[in-house]
Design a protein around this motif. Sequence first.
Motif, short mmCIF file in Angstrom:
data_model
loop_
_atom_site.label_atom_id
_atom_site.label_comp_id
_atom_site.label_asym_id
_atom_site.label_seq_id
_atom_site.Cartn_x
_atom_site.Cartn_y
_atom_site.Cartn_z
N ALA A 320 -3.29 8.43 2.96
CA ALA A 320 -4.19 7.82 1.97
C ALA A 320 -3.64 6.49 1.47
O ALA A 320 -4.38 5.53 1.24
CB ALA A 320 -4.40 8.79 0.80
N GLN A 321 -2.31 6.42 1.30
CA GLN A 321 -1.67 5.16 0.87
C GLN A 321 -1.75 4.11 1.98
O GLN A 321 -1.96 2.92 1.71
CB GLN A 321 -0.22 5.42 0.49
CG GLN A 321 -0.02 6.40 -0.65
CD GLN A 321 -0.40 5.81 -2.00
OE1 GLN A 321 -0.48 4.60 -2.16
NE2 GLN A 321 -0.65 6.68 -2.96
N LEU A 323 -4.09 3.74 4.07
CA LEU A 323 -5.47 3.26 4.18
C LEU A 323 -5.89 2.44 2.96
O LEU A 323 -6.99 1.88 2.95
CB LEU A 323 -6.42 4.45 4.36
CG LEU A 323 -6.20 5.28 5.63
CD1 LEU A 323 -7.19 6.44 5.68
CD2 LEU A 323 -6.33 4.42 6.88
N ASN A 324 -5.02 2.36 1.97
CA ASN A 324 -5.29 1.56 0.76
C ASN A 324 -4.60 0.21 0.92
O ASN A 324 -3.38 0.12 1.02
CB ASN A 324 -4.74 2.31 -0.46
CG ASN A 324 -5.07 1.61 -1.75
OD1 ASN A 324 -4.87 0.40 -1.89
ND2 ASN A 324 -5.54 2.37 -2.73
N ASP A 325 -5.38 -0.86 0.95
CA ASP A 325 -4.83 -2.19 1.20
C ASP A 325 -3.74 -2.56 0.19
O ASP A 325 -2.77 -3.24 0.53
CB ASP A 325 -5.94 -3.24 1.17
CG ASP A 325 -6.86 -3.14 2.38
OD1 ASP A 325 -6.45 -2.51 3.38
OD2 ASP A 325 -7.99 -3.67 2.32
N GLU A 326 -3.90 -2.12 -1.06
CA GLU A 326 -2.93 -2.49 -2.09
C GLU A 326 -1.64 -1.66 -1.99
O GLU A 326 -0.58 -2.13 -2.42
CB GLU A 326 -3.56 -2.31 -3.48
CG GLU A 326 -4.74 -3.24 -3.74
CD GLU A 326 -5.33 -3.04 -5.12
OE1 GLU A 326 -4.85 -2.14 -5.84
OE2 GLU A 326 -6.27 -3.79 -5.47
N GLN A 327 -1.73 -0.47 -1.46
CA GLN A 327 -0.57 0.43 -1.42
C GLN A 327 0.12 0.48 -0.05
O GLN A 327 1.23 1.01 0.06
CB GLN A 327 -1.02 1.85 -1.81
CG GLN A 327 -1.62 1.96 -3.19
CD GLN A 327 -0.62 1.62 -4.27
OE1 GLN A 327 0.57 1.92 -4.16
NE2 GLN A 327 -1.09 0.98 -5.35
N HIS A 328 -0.52 -0.03 0.99
CA HIS A 328 -0.03 0.11 2.37
C HIS A 328 1.42 -0.35 2.52
O HIS A 328 2.29 0.41 2.97
CB HIS A 328 -0.94 -0.69 3.32
CG HIS A 328 -0.57 -0.57 4.77
ND1 HIS A 328 -1.18 0.31 5.63
CD2 HIS A 328 0.35 -1.24 5.52
CE1 HIS A 328 -0.65 0.19 6.83
NE2 HIS A 328 0.27 -0.75 6.79
N GLU A 331 4.04 1.76 0.60
CA GLU A 331 4.27 3.09 1.18
C GLU A 331 5.15 2.98 2.42
O GLU A 331 6.05 3.79 2.65
CB GLU A 331 2.93 3.76 1.52
CG GLU A 331 3.04 5.11 2.19
CD GLU A 331 3.69 6.17 1.31
OE1 GLU A 331 3.92 7.29 1.81
OE2 GLU A 331 3.98 5.90 0.12
N ARG A 372 -5.13 1.79 11.76
CA ARG A 372 -4.50 1.41 10.48
C ARG A 372 -3.26 2.25 10.20
O ARG A 372 -2.23 1.74 9.75
CB ARG A 372 -5.53 1.58 9.35
CG ARG A 372 -5.04 1.17 7.98
CD ARG A 372 -4.73 -0.30 7.89
NE ARG A 372 -4.49 -0.72 6.52
CZ ARG A 372 -3.87 -1.85 6.18
NH1 ARG A 372 -3.43 -2.67 7.13
NH2 ARG A 372 -3.70 -2.16 4.91
#
Length: 459
Positions: A320-321, A323-328, A331, A372
């Motif tokens: 999930a992280q 796939l999140n542009d801000e967290q990629h 993580e 991704r």
Amino acid sequence: MPSVNKIDLFKTLPPERPLVLKPAPSDRSIVVFDDDPTGTQTVYDLPVLTDWSADGLLRELRAGTPAFYVLTNSRSLPGPEARALTLDAALRLKLAALAAGRKISVISRSDSTLRGHYPAETDALDEALGPHDGVLIAPFFLEGGRFTINDVHYVAEGDALVPAAETPFARDAAFGYQHSNLREWVEEKTRGRVRAGDVASISLSDSRAGGATRVAEKLATLAGGRVCVVNAASLSDMAIVADGLAQAEARGKRLLCRSAASFVQARLGLPTRPLLDARALGLKRDSAGLIIVGSYVPKTTVQLNALLASGIAAVEIDVAQLLNDEQHAMEVARARNAVEAHLRAGADVVVYTSRELVSGVDARDSLAIGARVSSGLVTLLRDLRVRPRYVIAKGGITSSDLATKALEMRRAWVLGQLLPGVPVWRGEKESRVPGMPYVVFPGNVGGENALVDAVNVLA
């Protein structure tokens, strides 16, 4: 279709012939277009090209390399892109063969559980390198327990043979299918362009009773790109078909093969070698190993759970992280730091994606999600500041991306198998980690303790 007992079904088959593996014809190069790196799982002492530049292809052909792989990793792409990529690589190969004055025969290697871009890739190869008189469908894979009998493709689960369409592989978000009978599967995948009744077949009676001569006679009748199913329940069956194919080619037939890994071994005439171990690979006890698990097939998750239960150091990476542009990026950095800490402490470590499968709304979206996630694993390995003793990459797309994008392997050498169906590569001097063993572990191969066994062997 119901499952059948393997022992009972095999008792009904014609007697198996002794295994006779004949060397590939010396007048040509066998070129294997592989849609992910797991296709090298039955071969050894040959190169894999991950960069199919004109110079690279010409170098192999001018050197008279008997066989080599062209790794396209097209299974990670949507269908139109996979077709375009295959067409481009095949046209480059055609020009290189003309420049080198070298004849070629082509195999389209794909998954033994029938996942992949068929017929898009064989269509592209025929357009660039054809026309071919026939297209052989040969998904038999001994080490993985994949058998084709009476035109039905089976996946072994213990003593049971499960029709392929009844397995989780047939529910793949991108490559699902409904038919286990390969004639019907061809009609399904070609969307009716090829009717099941028009598909030819090499039966076990043909190969076991009639031998290579009978196989060659049947192949000689193929014309106009007719599709032909290849039945096989042993490596001997595949060797007979490969011999018949060589005879048909010698008489002028042009045949394209869509196969799993066992056909490649039979076509090249490679005897099965003993499995590799740490000593054979020259591994020293001066560092720790890294296992990267990206595959989501149920078999992989079972194997991962067994490895985690063994007490190995572990780092989970949250999909999930990723796939999140801000967290990629955060993580990936977190997981990389944890992996480095274990490696510096001399502890083998597994890094794995969280197990909840995230699927897209359609096949293209699912492949994009996979890409991704894979990019996060690539960044982790590429930016690693501690060199592992070895790397095990679990999953076809995962292992391809890590080899080409993280380790920058342009040409790798296949050393052999660590476990049945699990190949080991060694990157050449231009790679980021020259000489380091790189284990390409297919997602759908091996028993429950296969990952544990691999780590133990490399210890």
